[in-house]
Design an enzyme around this catalytic site. Structure first.
Site, PDB file in Angstrom:
ATOM      1  CB  ILE A 156     -62.457   2.823   4.347  1.00 26.19           C
ATOM      2  CG1 ILE A 156     -61.826   4.225   3.623  1.00 26.19           C
ATOM      3  CG2 ILE A 156     -61.506   1.757   4.497  1.00 26.19           C
ATOM      4  CD1 ILE A 156     -61.387   3.794   2.260  1.00 26.19           C
ATOM      5  CG  HIS A 157     -67.256  -0.157   2.033  1.00 24.73           C
ATOM      6  ND1 HIS A 157     -68.711   0.320   1.598  1.00 24.73           N
ATOM      7  CD2 HIS A 157     -66.812   0.534   0.535  1.00 24.73           C
ATOM      8  CE1 HIS A 157     -69.053   0.759   0.605  1.00 24.73           C
ATOM      9  NE2 HIS A 157     -67.955   0.805  -0.127  1.00 24.73           N
ATOM     10  CG  ASP A 158     -63.545  -4.273   4.524  1.00 27.54           C
ATOM     11  OD1 ASP A 158     -64.815  -4.636   4.292  1.00 27.54           O
ATOM     12  OD2 ASP A 158     -62.470  -4.916   3.716  1.00 27.54           O
TER      13      ASP A 158
END
Length: 307
Positions: free
Chosen positions: A234-236
């Protein structure tokens, strides 16, 4: 004390998880949201932002921003994030979008909250680039500016060299790296910002709001882009985790720029890792992540959002 944060977003499933954890976490005070095209159209990202707020029962002003990149054509990613740019069911809402542009909302928040404010831009960057053009003192007004984007010392995820957010609007990313002295949180660390499969399963089994969050968490099981087959990144969310606890990410200063040439490295980050130029550093690059701390902060925020 909680930190005041203004989010510039293109929800998108990973944006949705990030907003949920920020809204739910006691250490974050979400003072405003601007939307931008990216994972889907700006009409969809704006509607999705309102839906995320409605689902969790939060009241945060939303301003709609840019509908296209500054120069390039818009390239959306519904094939990854789902129809209308997000998976799971969002409630219908009659919440009103603010009557100002997203770039102006960023400037307004900076002037109102000053150095108590952190700006977190986690989509393509035309809103922030326009805000910097209109208010060159923006970086001096606020505490910090975080970006989720780029790949400084690793490969890309939409081309061999470029990360999706920067590739979507290289001109805007270039302007922001030139003018904002940002904290760049790129694929170097976010590929490791994975969520425990057990947590995804527990959300799905809980039903209700958490079941919708599970859809966001597990948004790309068939894309072949997980660092490990069983763990979604979940990059963000790595940005919010570091805002909550600055021991989550390790940063180093580098000269960083963006390739806007239109060639095979279009949108790629040029990072002077070895100091071969005489250029001064233009930003901080995240180079390491404490995954255990990251997961704990994400899970804490999501649980509170979904209560």
């Amino acid at each position: 004390m909680s930190r005041k944060v203004f989010f510039d977003v293109d929800p998108g499933c990973d944006d949705a998880v990030m907003l949920a954890m920020a809204l739910g976490h006691d250490a974050v005070d979400v003072v405003g949201i601007s939307t931008v095209c990216g994972n889907t159209t700006v009409e969809n990202t704006t509607r999705n932002a309102h839906g995320i707020l409605e689902l969790g029962g939060y009241d945060v002003p939303v301003a709609r921003g840019c509908a296209r990149p500054l120069v390039d054509d818009l390239d959306t990613a519904e094939w990854i994030h789902g129809e209308n740019g997000i998976k799971g069911e969002l409630p219908e809402t009659d919440r009103e979008t603010r009557a100002i542009h997203g770039a102006d909302a960023i400037i307004e928040a900076a002037r109102e909250h000053g150095d108590a404010l952190t700006i977190a831009a986690v989509g393509p960057l035309p809103n922030l680039a326009l805000a910097l053009a209109k208010e060159p003192q923006l970086p001096d007004l606020v505490d910090e500016i975080y970006l989720m984007g780029g790949a400084a010392m690793t490969t890309g995820n939409v081309t061999p060299m470029a990360e999706a957010n920067f590739h979507n609007d290289p001109a805007a990313a270039s302007r922001v790296l030139q003018d904002a002295a940002p904290k760049m949180v790129g694929l170097d660390v976010t590929n490791r910002a994975t969520v425990a499969p057990e947590f995804v399963a527990s959300c799905r089994e809980a039903g209700g709001v958490r079941a919708t969050v599970a859809e966001w968490l597990d948004y790309r099981p068939d894309s072949g882009t997980y660092p490990t087959a069983e763990a979604p990144a979940i990059h963000d969310a790595a940005v919010v985790a570091d805002i909550v606890d600055d021991a989550v990410l390790t940063f180093e200063e580098y000269y960083i720029a963006v390739d806007t040439s239109g060639g095979p490295s279009h949108g790629a980050v040029i990072c002077d890792e070895h100091g071969v130029t005489d250029n001064d550093p233009t930003g901080q690059v995240a180079v390491d992540i404490d995954v255990a701390r990251y997961r704990d902060i994400l899970e804490t925020g999501v649980r509170a959002y979904a209560e």
